[in-house]
Design an enzyme around this catalytic site. Structure first.
Site, PDB file in Angstrom:
ATOM      1  N   LYS A  38       0.882  -1.174   0.000  1.00 36.68           N
ATOM      2  CA  LYS A  38       0.000   0.000   0.000  1.00 36.68           C
ATOM      3  C   LYS A  38       0.916   1.219   0.000  1.00 36.68           C
ATOM      4  CE  LYS A  38      -4.114   1.869   0.339  1.00 36.68           C
ATOM      5  NZ  LYS A  38      -5.008   1.909  -0.813  1.00 36.68           N
TER       6      LYS A  38
ATOM      7  N   ASP B 143      -7.030 -15.598   2.544  1.00 39.04           N
ATOM      8  CA  ASP B 143      -8.388 -16.081   2.840  1.00 39.04           C
ATOM      9  C   ASP B 143      -9.317 -15.815   1.657  1.00 39.04           C
ATOM     10  OD1 ASP B 143      -7.749 -17.077   5.289  1.00 39.04           O
ATOM     11  OD2 ASP B 143      -9.295 -15.984   6.383  1.00 39.04           O
TER      12      ASP B 143
END
Ligand code: NAD
Length: 357
Positions: free
Chosen positions: A191, A251
């Protein structure tokens, strides 16, 4: 080969699925003339019940004295009221850190036979995908400074994301090496448009990429990566990212493969000793009912043979057996999707895999 393997069965479905993996490893050892010895140790909620601690010292010592470790899962509603530093899940961070495991390898593979189980449309998944997520495991916000303090609006809590060049290079090398053994494509996720730690991550990865000219390297912001994984997962081969971004993205990747019950993982450090576990939790809703899908743990055992012991033929034997049972249409309940028919129990699926081996 004679090998000593520590078993951390844990809670919920942990004991059922670890027993399945042991049966498969024993059968494979017998076929190839190896001798595996399995030693069980307590971890998680069952360890709290017996000793008051989620990670007793005996468990740490047992793991460090073994050639490798297989873990089921920990946690469950029974221990939800434990204080934060004595929760079953705390044992996971503890054992990873005691074993010096800084890399988590999480393959997210959609088997052609399970295309129907993926929530993505057929035209998106095509003939399946095979992504390897390389997640940094012992740094970043999960280990940084944290606490409470007086802030502008009164009491506030804070957590800190910090990464050193050494930590980034260490995980970066694992990822570039993994890419070299696969289709030579690596995407680093950060990021860097917002976070200083991500800007150092990106700069360090760029410098490292010069040592791997054969690898097609690119960067991606984490918000875009989350979107691209569901828009076009086949664009990815190896993804490398920080602890928290890796936790979340892996996930997400597991969900698009159709079942969390299929996905294995390996945690590795500087030595050959690793910790191998399914990515799912202890599934308290189905624990003790013989309904769990044992494949993620069985495939974790195969990863152990490959990454810790270099037993490639043996690992492939297990992986091929899993492919065969899926191609034959055998399914545990979590894999049924829109399929009709009776699902197999945990022990029946294990038996089917043993039969192929
Ligand atoms: P979970 O992964 O245990 O379960 C989520 C859902 O997936 C449930 O419906 C469960 O039945 C199903 N599922 C999971 N594994 C399956 C399998 N092998 N076969 C068939 N179905 C399966 O996640 P959760 O419900 O959020 O967490 C339950 C407990 O596990 C919590 O205490 C959590 O903290 C813990 N947990 C532990 C680990 C670990 O030990 N590494 C990881 C995640 C969660």
């Amino acid at each position: 080969m004679e090998l000593k393997i520590a078993l951390l069965k844990g809670d919920g479905i942990g004991p059922e699925i670890v027993d399945s993996a042991v049966a498969v490893l024993e059968k494979t050892a017998e076929k190839f003339g190896h001798k595996f010895t399995f030693n069980p140790y307590l971890i998680g909620g069952c360890a709290i019940d017996e000793t008051g601690l989620p990670l007793p010292q005996e468990t740490v010592d047992g793991c460090l004295a073994s050639d490798s470790v297989i873990l089921g899962a920990v946690g469950g509603p029974k221990w939800d009221d434990q204080p934060g530093d004595n929760r079953p899940e705390k044992a996971l961070l503890g054992i990873r850190s005691a074993m010096g495991l800084f890399t988590n390898l999480r393959p997210a593979k959609l088997y052609p036979a399970l295309r129907g189980a993926s929530p993505l449309k057929d035209e998106i998944v095509g003939d399946g995908f095979d992504i390897m997520i390389v997640r940094e495991l012992t740094g970043g916000i999960y280990f940084g400074d944290r606490g409470y303090r007086e802030g502008k609006y009164g009491q506030e809590a804070f957590d800190t994301e910090a990464y050193s060049v050494t930590e980034i290079e260490r995980i970066g090398k694992v990822a570039f090496e993994a890419a070299m053994k696969r289709s030579k494509r690596l995407c680093s996720v950060d990021k860097a448009n917002v976070l200083e730690s991500s800007r150092l991550w990106r700069k360090t990865m760029h410098e490292l990429s010069e040592q791997y000219p054969e690898v097609e390297y690119r960067d991606m912001f984490v918000d875009n990566a989350a979107m691209q994984l569901v828009r076009d997962p086949r664009q990815f081969d190896v993804i490398v990212t920080s602890n928290m971004f890796g936790d979340i993205l892996s996930d997400e990747a597991s969900q698009i493969t159709g079942s969390i019950g299929m996905l294995a993982s390996a945690s590795l450090g500087a030595s050959k000793r690793g910790l191998y576990e399914p990515i799912h939790g202890s599934a308290p809703d189905i624990a003790g009912k013989n309904l769990a899908n044992p494949i993620a743990t069985i495939l974790s055992g195969a990863m152990m043979l490959r990454y810790s012991f270099g037993l490639i033929k043996e690992a492939e034997t297990i992986e091929n057996a899993v492919d065969k049972v899926l191609e034959a249409g055998l399914r545990t309940a979590d894999l049924m999707g829109t399929d009709k028919g009776e699902p197999l129990s945990c022990t029946e699926m294990t038996e089917a895999i043993l039969k192929v081996i």
